[in-house]
Write a protein that holds these residues in place. Structure first.
Motif, short mmCIF file in Angstrom:
data_model
loop_
_atom_site.label_atom_id
_atom_site.label_comp_id
_atom_site.label_asym_id
_atom_site.label_seq_id
_atom_site.Cartn_x
_atom_site.Cartn_y
_atom_site.Cartn_z
N SER A 64 0.86 -1.19 0.00
CA SER A 64 0.00 0.00 0.00
C SER A 64 0.89 1.23 0.00
CB SER A 64 -0.90 0.01 1.22
OG SER A 64 -1.79 -1.06 1.16
N GLY A 65 0.45 2.24 -0.69
CA GLY A 65 1.20 3.48 -0.76
C GLY A 65 1.50 3.80 -2.21
N ASN A 66 1.57 5.06 -2.54
CA ASN A 66 1.87 5.43 -3.92
C ASN A 66 2.75 6.67 -3.97
OD1 ASN A 66 -0.04 7.23 -3.12
ND2 ASN A 66 -1.53 6.72 -4.70
N ASN A 67 3.84 6.62 -3.22
CA ASN A 67 4.81 7.70 -3.22
C ASN A 67 6.13 7.18 -2.65
OD1 ASN A 67 4.18 7.44 -0.52
ND2 ASN A 67 2.99 9.32 -0.42
N LEU A 68 7.07 8.06 -2.38
CA LEU A 68 8.34 7.67 -1.79
C LEU A 68 8.12 7.29 -0.33
CD1 LEU A 68 10.60 10.55 -3.18
CD2 LEU A 68 10.15 8.31 -4.18
N GLY A 69 8.92 6.34 0.16
CA GLY A 69 8.82 5.95 1.55
C GLY A 69 8.97 4.46 1.74
N THR A 70 8.72 4.00 2.96
CA THR A 70 8.84 2.59 3.33
C THR A 70 7.47 2.08 3.76
OG1 THR A 70 11.13 2.91 4.01
CG2 THR A 70 10.01 0.96 4.88
N PHE A 71 7.10 0.91 3.23
CA PHE A 71 5.76 0.37 3.43
C PHE A 71 5.82 -1.13 3.72
CE2 PHE A 71 5.84 3.65 0.17
CZ PHE A 71 4.97 4.59 0.70
N PRO A 72 4.87 -1.66 4.51
CA PRO A 72 4.76 -3.11 4.67
C PRO A 72 4.39 -3.74 3.33
CG PRO A 72 3.16 -1.97 6.08
CD PRO A 72 3.84 -0.94 5.26
N ALA A 73 4.88 -4.95 3.06
CA ALA A 73 4.65 -5.59 1.77
C ALA A 73 4.43 -7.09 1.92
CB ALA A 73 5.86 -5.33 0.86
N LYS A 74 3.90 -7.70 0.85
CA LYS A 74 3.74 -9.15 0.74
C LYS A 74 4.39 -9.59 -0.56
CE LYS A 74 1.05 -10.80 4.05
NZ LYS A 74 1.40 -11.91 4.90
N MET A 75 5.06 -10.75 -0.52
CA MET A 75 5.73 -11.26 -1.70
C MET A 75 5.21 -12.65 -2.06
SD MET A 75 9.78 -11.91 -2.47
CE MET A 75 9.93 -13.45 -1.59
N ILE A 76 5.07 -12.89 -3.37
CA ILE A 76 4.75 -14.21 -3.90
C ILE A 76 5.81 -14.50 -4.96
CG2 ILE A 76 3.09 -15.60 -5.19
CD1 ILE A 76 0.90 -13.70 -4.11
N ALA A 77 6.43 -15.67 -4.89
CA ALA A 77 7.45 -16.04 -5.87
C ALA A 77 7.51 -17.55 -6.01
CB ALA A 77 8.82 -15.49 -5.44
N ASP A 78 8.09 -18.00 -7.11
CA ASP A 78 8.25 -19.43 -7.35
C ASP A 78 9.17 -20.10 -6.33
OD1 ASP A 78 6.55 -19.88 -9.39
OD2 ASP A 78 8.07 -19.87 -10.97
N THR A 79 9.79 -19.32 -5.48
CA THR A 79 10.73 -19.86 -4.50
C THR A 79 10.04 -20.64 -3.39
OG1 THR A 79 10.65 -17.78 -3.32
CG2 THR A 79 12.43 -18.06 -4.91
N GLY A 80 8.72 -20.55 -3.30
CA GLY A 80 7.97 -21.30 -2.30
C GLY A 80 7.94 -20.65 -0.94
N ILE A 81 7.70 -19.35 -0.87
CA ILE A 81 7.61 -18.66 0.42
C ILE A 81 6.18 -18.80 0.94
CG2 ILE A 81 7.12 -16.43 -0.64
CD1 ILE A 81 8.70 -15.17 1.70
N SER A 82 6.06 -19.05 2.24
CA SER A 82 4.75 -19.26 2.85
C SER A 82 4.08 -17.92 3.16
CB SER A 82 4.90 -20.07 4.14
OG SER A 82 5.41 -19.24 5.17
#
Length: 110
Positions: free
Chosen positions: A44-62
């Motif tokens: 969430s967020g649409n400018n400069l700064g630091t934000f919490p995030a979620k990642m999905i990748a083929d690496t198999g992260i839960s």
């Protein structure tokens, strides 16, 4: 493909994924950074700064993960969004593991 578009993902300091095609989709309350190689970073967020995030990748992260993304450059449409991310998460293949993830991106804003 524009050679300035890139995403790189590291697991415990080792590069495990890289793509020379990386895009950004900006929605009113969310930004999605993605590549056609099954990588997605949402926050969430649409400018400069630091934000919490979620990642999905083929690496198999839960789903048990904790990420932040820092946006260093936020261009207009057809410009670029540049940033880096870091966090921890468990592998789906080993739920007892705690892996440190990091990476960076330069994504073309569509």
């Amino acid at each position: 493909c524009d050679l300035s578009e890139i995403v790189e993902l590291k697991q415990d300091g080792n590069i495990i994924f890289g793509s020379t095609k990386c895009n950004a989709k900006v929605r009113p309350n969310e930004i999605l950074i993605y590549s056609n190689n099954n990588f997605l970073l949402g926050f969430s967020g649409n400018n400069l700064g630091t934000f919490p995030a979620k990642m999905i990748a083929d690496t198999g992260i839960s789903e048990d993960q904790n990420f932040t993304v820092t946006i260093e450059e936020f261009g207009d449409i057809n410009g670029f969004i540049k940033g880096h991310f870091t966090g921890t998460g468990k592998l789906t293949s080993d739920i007892n593991s705690n892996v440190v993830w990091s990476g960076s991106f330069i994504a073309k804003r569509l």
